[in-house]
Design an enzyme around this catalytic site. Structure first.
Site, PDB file in Angstrom:
ATOM      1  N   ARG A 241       9.143  -9.318   2.079  1.00  0.00           N
ATOM      2  CA  ARG A 241       9.591  -8.585   0.892  1.00  0.00           C
ATOM      3  C   ARG A 241      10.998  -8.001   1.076  1.00  0.00           C
ATOM      4  O   ARG A 241      11.316  -6.942   0.542  1.00  0.00           O
ATOM      5  CB  ARG A 241       8.613  -7.447   0.540  1.00  0.00           C
ATOM      6  CG  ARG A 241       7.207  -7.891   0.186  1.00  0.00           C
ATOM      7  CD  ARG A 241       7.164  -8.726  -1.071  1.00  0.00           C
ATOM      8  NE  ARG A 241       5.816  -8.869  -1.577  1.00  0.00           N
ATOM      9  CZ  ARG A 241       4.966  -9.828  -1.253  1.00  0.00           C
ATOM     10  NH1 ARG A 241       5.324 -10.780  -0.403  1.00  0.00           N
ATOM     11  NH2 ARG A 241       3.767  -9.864  -1.795  1.00  0.00           N
TER      12      ARG A 241
ATOM     13  N   GLU B  21       6.770  -0.821  -2.907  1.00  0.00           N
ATOM     14  CA  GLU B  21       7.354  -2.159  -2.903  1.00  0.00           C
ATOM     15  C   GLU B  21       8.384  -2.340  -4.027  1.00  0.00           C
ATOM     16  O   GLU B  21       9.453  -2.886  -3.795  1.00  0.00           O
ATOM     17  CB  GLU B  21       6.239  -3.205  -3.027  1.00  0.00           C
ATOM     18  CG  GLU B  21       6.746  -4.595  -2.750  1.00  0.00           C
ATOM     19  CD  GLU B  21       5.920  -5.673  -3.404  1.00  0.00           C
ATOM     20  OE1 GLU B  21       5.996  -5.820  -4.631  1.00  0.00           O
ATOM     21  OE2 GLU B  21       5.212  -6.380  -2.672  1.00  0.00           O
TER      22      GLU B  21
ATOM     23  N   SER C  97       1.595  -5.347  -6.506  1.00  0.00           N
ATOM     24  CA  SER C  97       1.405  -4.450  -5.360  1.00  0.00           C
ATOM     25  C   SER C  97       2.391  -3.299  -5.448  1.00  0.00           C
ATOM     26  O   SER C  97       3.590  -3.524  -5.534  1.00  0.00           O
ATOM     27  CB  SER C  97       1.665  -5.197  -4.052  1.00  0.00           C
ATOM     28  OG  SER C  97       0.795  -6.275  -3.918  1.00  0.00           O
TER      29      SER C  97
HETATM   30  N1  EPU Z   1      -8.528  -4.904   0.511  1.00  0.00           N
HETATM   31  C1  EPU Z   1      -9.502  -3.931   0.379  1.00  0.00           C
HETATM   32  N2  EPU Z   1      -9.528  -3.176  -0.760  1.00  0.00           N
HETATM   33  C2  EPU Z   1      -8.635  -3.342  -1.756  1.00  0.00           C
HETATM   34  C3  EPU Z   1      -7.626  -4.321  -1.616  1.00  0.00           C
HETATM   35  C4  EPU Z   1      -7.580  -5.105  -0.470  1.00  0.00           C
HETATM   36  O1  EPU Z   1     -10.321  -3.755   1.266  1.00  0.00           O
HETATM   37  O2  EPU Z   1      -8.735  -2.617  -2.743  1.00  0.00           O
HETATM   38  C5  EPU Z   1      -8.516  -5.762   1.704  1.00  0.00           C
HETATM   39  C6  EPU Z   1      -8.934  -7.176   1.356  1.00  0.00           C
HETATM   40  O3  EPU Z   1     -10.320  -7.324   1.407  1.00  0.00           O
HETATM   41  C7  EPU Z   1      -8.245  -7.988   2.429  1.00  0.00           C
HETATM   42  C8  EPU Z   1      -6.966  -7.218   2.693  1.00  0.00           C
HETATM   43  O4  EPU Z   1      -7.184  -5.893   2.198  1.00  0.00           O
HETATM   44  O5  EPU Z   1      -9.008  -7.996   3.614  1.00  0.00           O
HETATM   45  C9  EPU Z   1      -5.762  -7.842   2.033  1.00  0.00           C
HETATM   46  O6  EPU Z   1      -5.989  -7.939   0.638  1.00  0.00           O
HETATM   47  P1  EPU Z   1      -5.492  -9.193  -0.242  1.00  0.00           P
HETATM   48  O7  EPU Z   1      -5.748 -10.459   0.469  1.00  0.00           O
HETATM   49  O8  EPU Z   1      -5.998  -9.019  -1.619  1.00  0.00           O
HETATM   50  O9  EPU Z   1      -3.929  -9.125  -0.235  1.00  0.00           O
HETATM   51  P2  EPU Z   1      -2.997  -7.863  -0.291  1.00  0.00           P
HETATM   52  O10 EPU Z   1      -2.502  -7.524   1.083  1.00  0.00           O
HETATM   53  O11 EPU Z   1      -3.660  -6.824  -1.046  1.00  0.00           O
HETATM   54  C10 EPU Z   1      -0.806  -9.334  -0.592  1.00  0.00           C
HETATM   55  C11 EPU Z   1       0.458  -9.244  -1.405  1.00  0.00           C
HETATM   56  C12 EPU Z   1       0.187  -9.707  -2.837  1.00  0.00           C
HETATM   57  C13 EPU Z   1      -0.292 -11.137  -2.776  1.00  0.00           C
HETATM   58  C14 EPU Z   1      -1.561 -11.200  -1.917  1.00  0.00           C
HETATM   59  C15 EPU Z   1      -2.051 -12.604  -1.718  1.00  0.00           C
HETATM   60  C16 EPU Z   1       1.785  -7.424  -0.503  1.00  0.00           C
HETATM   61  C17 EPU Z   1       2.208  -5.997  -0.655  1.00  0.00           C
HETATM   62  N3  EPU Z   1       0.929  -7.867  -1.419  1.00  0.00           N
HETATM   63  O12 EPU Z   1      -1.749  -8.435  -1.174  1.00  0.00           O
HETATM   64  O13 EPU Z   1       1.425  -9.655  -3.539  1.00  0.00           O
HETATM   65  O14 EPU Z   1      -0.561 -11.648  -4.064  1.00  0.00           O
HETATM   66  O15 EPU Z   1      -1.265 -10.665  -0.590  1.00  0.00           O
HETATM   67  O16 EPU Z   1      -1.193 -13.290  -0.881  1.00  0.00           O
HETATM   68  O17 EPU Z   1       2.232  -8.096   0.417  1.00  0.00           O
HETATM   69  C18 EPU Z   1       2.787  -8.353  -5.000  1.00  0.00           C
HETATM   70  O18 EPU Z   1       3.648  -8.381  -4.110  1.00  0.00           O
HETATM   71  O19 EPU Z   1       2.988  -7.755  -6.108  1.00  0.00           O
HETATM   72  C19 EPU Z   1       1.515  -9.005  -4.768  1.00  0.00           C
HETATM   73  C20 EPU Z   1       0.531  -8.961  -5.652  1.00  0.00           C
END
Ligand code: EPU
Length: 346
Positions: free
Chosen positions: A167, A339, A243
């Protein structure tokens, strides 16, 4: 002058940002060609107007008023060319990112299919090196064309010069407020290169209506859309900027320490002795998923997304964000950083 004629005064930007934060721009222009963009910037320089750049408005935290001139490039052309066995997509900054993903995937081109349904414009994509489902823009980016604000000169940067990170890019650093991104060139391919390793993407594809061992880029893009629609609120229905916090990077030793009381904590070791933690998980563990604080709240399905129910402004949003970051810091000793970009912080 043509550029002057296309300039609007006192423009309400509350529907031009997906968080729907109230924002009044003193002046606004959406130049559709490089020469009008150059003229517009020259006018701003002559008049001494500060320039604020705006793309699709999906990753910005806007203040209530913006003096000077807001410039939203409307360079809306894109085309394909062949280059050393690859297909290059030359894309104007104003093209909608998701539409580009679907159009190239529908043509059987691989490269950006995992980045489907990310809101915003193609010109904004390099700024934060958009990423999802194990793929980042940096993986396919060949070059970025920019116009220097001070001179109107066109320059090209290759991927290395963009200094991409998680990012992050030079456009947030040394070149912030110095250039307008006018075009991106992406390296796509007809050779199948599915990247299905992230989360449940492979399972989702296997369970689709046309399960196959060799999916098309369009099938991958559609699976990504389906997953995102389940977890992320549609900004047209509930204002948000995806995010809200970056996933924090902590030293490996700190991650190891946290894993003792929290063995189920998601963690992703990176290069350089750092581990990426899941901000959504940290917020969720603090019991904040679904919480509401006046006009703002934490999304029910994804704790990483802050939503705006209406009637709030940036100051209120930052108060809610600080509260969440404080809770996480108290419990885990990790400070979350927003972010989206804070435009004119003061
Ligand atoms: N998780 C929870 N509770 C929640 C949300 C997430 O326990 O409420 C856990 C999930 O179960 C998982 C981990 O956290 O084990 C990661 O969650 P997820 O795979 O949904 O991805 P993320 O880290 O929440 C990132 C990016 C997203 C992108 C997704 C998929 C960042 C800040 N965010 O989200 O990007 O779509 O991975 O690759 O890096 C964005 O930048 O606007 C965005 C949506």
């Amino acid at each position: 002058m043509a550029a002057q004629m296309n300039m609007l005064s006192n423009v309400d930007l509350s529907t031009a940002n997906t968080l729907r934060l109230p924002c009044q721009a003193e002046r606004f222009a959406a130049p559709a060609t490089l020469s009008t963009l150059r003229e517009t910037l020259a006018t701003a320089r002559r008049q001494g107007w500060p320039v604020t750049l705006l793309g699709g408005g999906s990753n910005v935290l806007l203040p209530k008023t913006l003096s000077g001139l807001v410039v939203c490039p409307a360079l809306n052309q894109w085309w394909l060319s062949q280059h050393q066995g690859h297909v290059l997509a030359h894309v104007g900054a104003g093209v909608n990112w998701h539409r580009l993903v679907m159009a190239t995937a529908a043509r059987g081109l691989w490269g950006i299919e995992n980045l489907a349904l990310i809101p915003g414009s193609c010109g904004a994509a390099p700024v934060q090196n958009i990423g999802a489902y194990g793929v980042e823009l940096a993986d396919t980016l060949q070059a970025v064309q920019v116009m220097e604000l001070a001179t109107g000169r066109i320059e090209w940067l290759d991927a290395q010069q963009c200094a991409f990170g998680y990012r992050e890019s030079i456009f947030k650093g040394a070149l912030a407020d110095r250039v307008v991104i006018t075009q991106v060139v992406l390296r796509l391919s007809r050779t199948p290169t599915p990247r299905l390793g992230y989360g449940d993407l492979a399972i989702r594809l296997a369970g689709s209506s046309t399960p196959t061992l060799s999916p098309t880029p369009l099938a991958v893009a559609e699976a990504v859309c389906a997953i995102r629609r389940e977890k992320l609120p549609d900004p047209h229905e509930l204002a948000n900027a995806g995010s809200f916090f970056k996933n924090p990077l902590v030293p490996d030793a700190q991650a190891a320490q946290l894993l003792q009381p929290y063995p189920a904590m998601p963690h992703f070791p990176q290069e350089g002795g750092q581990t990426k933690l899941a901000a959504g998980w940290l917020i969720d563990q603090c019991g904040l998923k679904g919480m509401r604080d006046g006009a703002f709240g934490v999304h029910q399905q994804q704790a990483l997304v802050l939503v705006h129910f209406g009637g709030g402004d940036r100051q209120g949003l930052m108060k809610t964000a600080d509260y969440i970051a404080d809770q996480v810091e108290t419990r885990f000793g990790v400070r979350l950083e927003p972010e989206p970009r804070l435009i004119n912080p003061n």
